[in-house]
Scaffold this motif. Structure first.
Motif, PDB file in Angstrom:
ATOM      1  N   ARG A 111       0.836  -1.203   0.000  1.00 29.44           N
ATOM      2  CA  ARG A 111       0.000   0.000   0.000  1.00 29.44           C
ATOM      3  C   ARG A 111       0.872   1.255   0.000  1.00 29.44           C
ATOM      4  O   ARG A 111       0.535   2.268  -0.621  1.00 29.44           O
ATOM      5  CB  ARG A 111      -0.921  -0.001   1.222  1.00 29.44           C
ATOM      6  CG  ARG A 111      -1.938  -1.148   1.208  1.00 29.44           C
ATOM      7  CD  ARG A 111      -2.770  -1.209   2.491  1.00 29.44           C
ATOM      8  NE  ARG A 111      -3.419   0.055   2.743  1.00 29.44           N
ATOM      9  CZ  ARG A 111      -3.154   0.838   3.786  1.00 29.44           C
ATOM     10  NH1 ARG A 111      -2.235   0.467   4.691  1.00 29.44           N
ATOM     11  NH2 ARG A 111      -3.785   1.967   3.940  1.00 29.44           N
ATOM     12  N   ASP A 116      -1.815   3.703  -2.657  1.00 33.53           N
ATOM     13  CA  ASP A 116      -3.217   3.493  -2.996  1.00 33.53           C
ATOM     14  C   ASP A 116      -3.685   2.183  -2.381  1.00 33.53           C
ATOM     15  O   ASP A 116      -2.884   1.446  -1.786  1.00 33.53           O
ATOM     16  CB  ASP A 116      -3.389   3.463  -4.518  1.00 33.53           C
ATOM     17  CG  ASP A 116      -4.725   4.052  -4.967  1.00 33.53           C
ATOM     18  OD1 ASP A 116      -5.683   4.019  -4.165  1.00 33.53           O
ATOM     19  OD2 ASP A 116      -4.798   4.545  -6.106  1.00 33.53           O
ATOM     20  N   GLU A 117      -4.974   1.901  -2.559  1.00 34.90           N
ATOM     21  CA  GLU A 117      -5.556   0.683  -2.017  1.00 34.90           C
ATOM     22  C   GLU A 117      -5.825  -0.320  -3.136  1.00 34.90           C
ATOM     23  O   GLU A 117      -6.187   0.076  -4.256  1.00 34.90           O
ATOM     24  CB  GLU A 117      -6.870   1.004  -1.290  1.00 34.90           C
ATOM     25  CG  GLU A 117      -6.749   2.091  -0.252  1.00 34.90           C
ATOM     26  CD  GLU A 117      -5.653   1.831   0.766  1.00 34.90           C
ATOM     27  OE1 GLU A 117      -5.539   0.675   1.220  1.00 34.90           O
ATOM     28  OE2 GLU A 117      -4.915   2.774   1.095  1.00 34.90           O
ATOM     29  N   PRO A 118      -5.674  -1.610  -2.880  1.00 28.96           N
ATOM     30  CA  PRO A 118      -5.928  -2.609  -3.919  1.00 28.96           C
ATOM     31  C   PRO A 118      -7.404  -2.628  -4.318  1.00 28.96           C
ATOM     32  O   PRO A 118      -8.289  -2.471  -3.476  1.00 28.96           O
ATOM     33  CB  PRO A 118      -5.514  -3.923  -3.255  1.00 28.96           C
ATOM     34  CG  PRO A 118      -5.668  -3.675  -1.787  1.00 28.96           C
ATOM     35  CD  PRO A 118      -5.304  -2.232  -1.592  1.00 28.96           C
ATOM     36  N   GLU A 119      -7.641  -2.819  -5.601  1.00 28.42           N
ATOM     37  CA  GLU A 119      -9.016  -2.932  -6.092  1.00 28.42           C
ATOM     38  C   GLU A 119      -9.547  -4.348  -5.920  1.00 28.42           C
ATOM     39  O   GLU A 119     -10.744  -4.550  -5.724  1.00 28.42           O
ATOM     40  CB  GLU A 119      -9.079  -2.548  -7.564  1.00 28.42           C
ATOM     41  CG  GLU A 119      -8.868  -1.081  -7.839  1.00 28.42           C
ATOM     42  CD  GLU A 119      -9.037  -0.732  -9.293  1.00 28.42           C
ATOM     43  OE1 GLU A 119      -9.511   0.375  -9.581  1.00 28.42           O
ATOM     44  OE2 GLU A 119      -8.684  -1.573 -10.162  1.00 28.42           O
ATOM     45  N   GLU A 120      -8.635  -5.307  -6.015  1.00 22.23           N
ATOM     46  CA  GLU A 120      -9.073  -6.702  -5.979  1.00 22.23           C
ATOM     47  C   GLU A 120      -7.931  -7.611  -5.549  1.00 22.23           C
ATOM     48  O   GLU A 120      -6.768  -7.353  -5.868  1.00 22.23           O
ATOM     49  CB  GLU A 120      -9.549  -7.132  -7.369  1.00 22.23           C
ATOM     50  CG  GLU A 120     -10.051  -8.549  -7.452  1.00 22.23           C
ATOM     51  CD  GLU A 120     -10.415  -8.976  -8.864  1.00 22.23           C
ATOM     52  OE1 GLU A 120     -10.898 -10.119  -9.036  1.00 22.23           O
ATOM     53  OE2 GLU A 120     -10.213  -8.175  -9.800  1.00 22.23           O
ATOM     54  N   ARG A 123      -4.502  -6.484  -7.492  1.00 23.03           N
ATOM     55  CA  ARG A 123      -4.466  -5.499  -8.556  1.00 23.03           C
ATOM     56  C   ARG A 123      -4.768  -4.125  -7.976  1.00 23.03           C
ATOM     57  O   ARG A 123      -5.732  -3.954  -7.234  1.00 23.03           O
ATOM     58  CB  ARG A 123      -5.501  -5.814  -9.646  1.00 23.03           C
ATOM     59  CG  ARG A 123      -5.393  -4.858 -10.848  1.00 23.03           C
ATOM     60  CD  ARG A 123      -6.444  -5.103 -11.919  1.00 23.03           C
ATOM     61  NE  ARG A 123      -7.775  -4.744 -11.445  1.00 23.03           N
ATOM     62  CZ  ARG A 123      -8.750  -5.609 -11.204  1.00 23.03           C
ATOM     63  NH1 ARG A 123      -8.541  -6.904 -11.390  1.00 23.03           N
ATOM     64  NH2 ARG A 123      -9.935  -5.206 -10.776  1.00 23.03           N
ATOM     65  N   PHE A 124      -3.930  -3.144  -8.327  1.00 26.73           N
ATOM     66  CA  PHE A 124      -4.095  -1.791  -7.829  1.00 26.73           C
ATOM     67  C   PHE A 124      -4.683  -0.884  -8.916  1.00 26.73           C
ATOM     68  O   PHE A 124      -4.686  -1.248 -10.101  1.00 26.73           O
ATOM     69  CB  PHE A 124      -2.751  -1.255  -7.322  1.00 26.73           C
ATOM     70  CG  PHE A 124      -2.357  -1.815  -5.976  1.00 26.73           C
ATOM     71  CD1 PHE A 124      -2.583  -1.089  -4.820  1.00 26.73           C
ATOM     72  CD2 PHE A 124      -1.801  -3.091  -5.878  1.00 26.73           C
ATOM     73  CE1 PHE A 124      -2.255  -1.612  -3.574  1.00 26.73           C
ATOM     74  CE2 PHE A 124      -1.467  -3.615  -4.637  1.00 26.73           C
ATOM     75  CZ  PHE A 124      -1.704  -2.879  -3.480  1.00 26.73           C
ATOM     76  N   PRO A 125      -5.221   0.275  -8.529  1.00 24.46           N
ATOM     77  CA  PRO A 125      -5.931   1.142  -9.487  1.00 24.46           C
ATOM     78  C   PRO A 125      -5.139   1.540 -10.730  1.00 24.46           C
ATOM     79  O   PRO A 125      -5.726   1.769 -11.778  1.00 24.46           O
ATOM     80  CB  PRO A 125      -6.282   2.373  -8.639  1.00 24.46           C
ATOM     81  CG  PRO A 125      -6.440   1.831  -7.259  1.00 24.46           C
ATOM     82  CD  PRO A 125      -5.366   0.779  -7.150  1.00 24.46           C
ATOM     83  N   LYS A 153      -8.112   0.882   6.305  1.00 26.08           N
ATOM     84  CA  LYS A 153      -7.835   0.363   4.959  1.00 26.08           C
ATOM     85  C   LYS A 153      -6.908  -0.842   5.010  1.00 26.08           C
ATOM     86  O   LYS A 153      -7.032  -1.761   4.197  1.00 26.08           O
ATOM     87  CB  LYS A 153      -7.237   1.474   4.103  1.00 26.08           C
ATOM     88  CG  LYS A 153      -8.227   2.591   3.777  1.00 26.08           C
ATOM     89  CD  LYS A 153      -7.551   3.755   3.072  1.00 26.08           C
ATOM     90  CE  LYS A 153      -8.540   4.869   2.780  1.00 26.08           C
ATOM     91  NZ  LYS A 153      -7.881   6.057   2.168  1.00 26.08           N
TER      92      LYS A 153
END
Length: 408
Positions: A209, A214-218, A244-246, A385
């Protein structure tokens, strides 16, 4: 080698300093193995911290701990420490499943809280804890999830070499030798919110992170290994997860708590996308491109040893046929046991080369309690988060979330 031995010796045996009259007095809940390194030892060199009291489920164990570490007071119960008006702050190194209840109780008692990671058992608990109304009041208690390594100079220097928007892939791994993690330990007790993702893997998740900012999407996959004995079937001792990240980048985390005897330092290896570098010396038909790889060896317990490698791969090629004209690699390694060593924007930050990450963390905790400026902090939103990412991985693994406390 001499400097390494001296640094580690001083980190574990820091010089004692005179305590100020308004020093923060800590109470420890539980005679945990991590407590000496996480608080008692770093407190010795901090003039504004006194470890005043301890309590454990077994009073005899608390008395033994207090005698060994020079803690003045032993209390019969955790609540006795919370009820003591002379205690300003609470350190909570209890089993994970007890973090939520005793952090809530401490906050409601008006105590500042240094809370061992992971902060709680799942994101539901995190949202309740970090949104307590008491934390939004004037002169609210300070609450910090103790991700100690994120306060260390080397991690900040490592981060300075990374452009989050250009990261395409990150590999992280960490391990604990099997000799240190018996099957019967709390690390593998589901009711106590055990599991490798909770105990060590959470550091991998946190640095992912930090790298992507950023935060992971999935969570794309999460493969786990369990003992499979009908008792520890919900607790992973090894996992491999992909997120996977944004920005489209992929972050990998691998952790084992049953590793080989030969210790391998934790590692985070970051690969950036290929970018064009402006070079006026080239002809109009050529272009110069670079791919950067940044690796930190030893992002955990960096005071023992670490190294940051920056590897820039260059290529000059023809724009028409994309054929390379020239290739070369430029590499450089760095270390930063203090912010002075890190240099640049970090040079004036406090710290000594022998400070452990826990000591850097304690410095900032005290600054926040005293109302002073902090160079770095882990926000309440950040901790929520973090737990959401852990939940995401456990859901994907099929093992399920760690149990939620019934305390409210």
């Amino acid at each position: 080698m001499i400097s390494l031995i001296k640094r580690i010796y001083t980190a574990l045996n820091p010089p004692a300093v005179e305590k100020k009259s308004d020093a923060i007095r800590f109470g420890i809940l539980g005679a945990a193995k991590i407590a000496p390194m996480a608080l008692v030892t770093p407190a010795k060199s901090h003039p504004e911290v006194i470890v005043q009291a301890i309590s454990a489920r077994d009073r005899a164990r608390a008395e033994e701990f207090a005698k060994k570490h020079g803690i003045p007071d032993v209390r019969d119960s955790y609540q006795d420490i919370l009820d003591d008006p002379n205690i300003d702050a609470i350190f909570i190194p209890l089993p994970n499943s007890l973090h939520f209840e005793w952090a809530v109780r401490a906050i409601r008692a008006g105590k500042h809280v240094l809370l061992e990671k992971p902060s709680v058992s799942n994101s539901k608990e995190a949202e309740i804890l970090f949104s307590l109304p008491e934390l939004s009041q004037p002169n609210a208690p300070v609450l910090l999830e103790a991700f100690h390594n994120r306060f260390y100079p080397a991690v900040h220097l490592f981060r300075s070499f990374i452009n989050p928007s250009e990261v395409v892939h990150v590999h992280t791994d960490s391990m604990i030798p099997s000799l240190l993690t018996a099957k019967g330990n709390i690390e593998f007790n589901y009711s106590l919110s055990g599991g490798s993702m909770m105990m060590v893997g959470t550091y991998n998740f946190a640095i992912l992170r930090l790298i992507f900012a950023d935060e992971p999407e999935e969570c794309l996959s999460c493969e786990t290994t369990i003992f499979g004995d009908g008792i520890h079937d919900k607790c992973d001792y090894h996992f491999e997860a992909r997120f996977r990240f944004p920005n489209g980048g992929i972050g990998e985390a691998t952790t084992t708590m049953r590793g080989p005897i030969l210790w391998k330092p934790s590692e985070a290896r970051v690969t950036h996308k290929e970018v064009e570098i402006q070079d006026k010396t080239l002809s109009a038909s050529q272009e110069k491109l670079m791919t950067r790889e940044v690796t930190i060896h030893g992002f955990l317990q960096s005071v023992i040893w670490h190294r940051i490698d920056v590897r820039d791969c260059y290529v000059i090629r023809n724009k028409t046929d994309r054929q390379p004209v020239k290739k070369w690699i430029e590499s450089k390694s760095y270390k930063a046991y203090s912010f002075k060593e890190a240099g640049g924007d970090f040079a004036d930050f406090p710290g000594e080369g022998w400070w452990m990450s826990y000591r850097y963390q304690l410095e900032e905790f005290v600054n926040r309690v005293k109302g002073r400026r902090t160079q770095y902090w882990i926000s309440r939103e950040d901790s929520i988060k973090q737990m959401k990412m852990i939940d995401m991985a456990y859901e994907k693994s099929g093992l399920g979330l760690r149990p939620t406390s019934s305390f409210r």
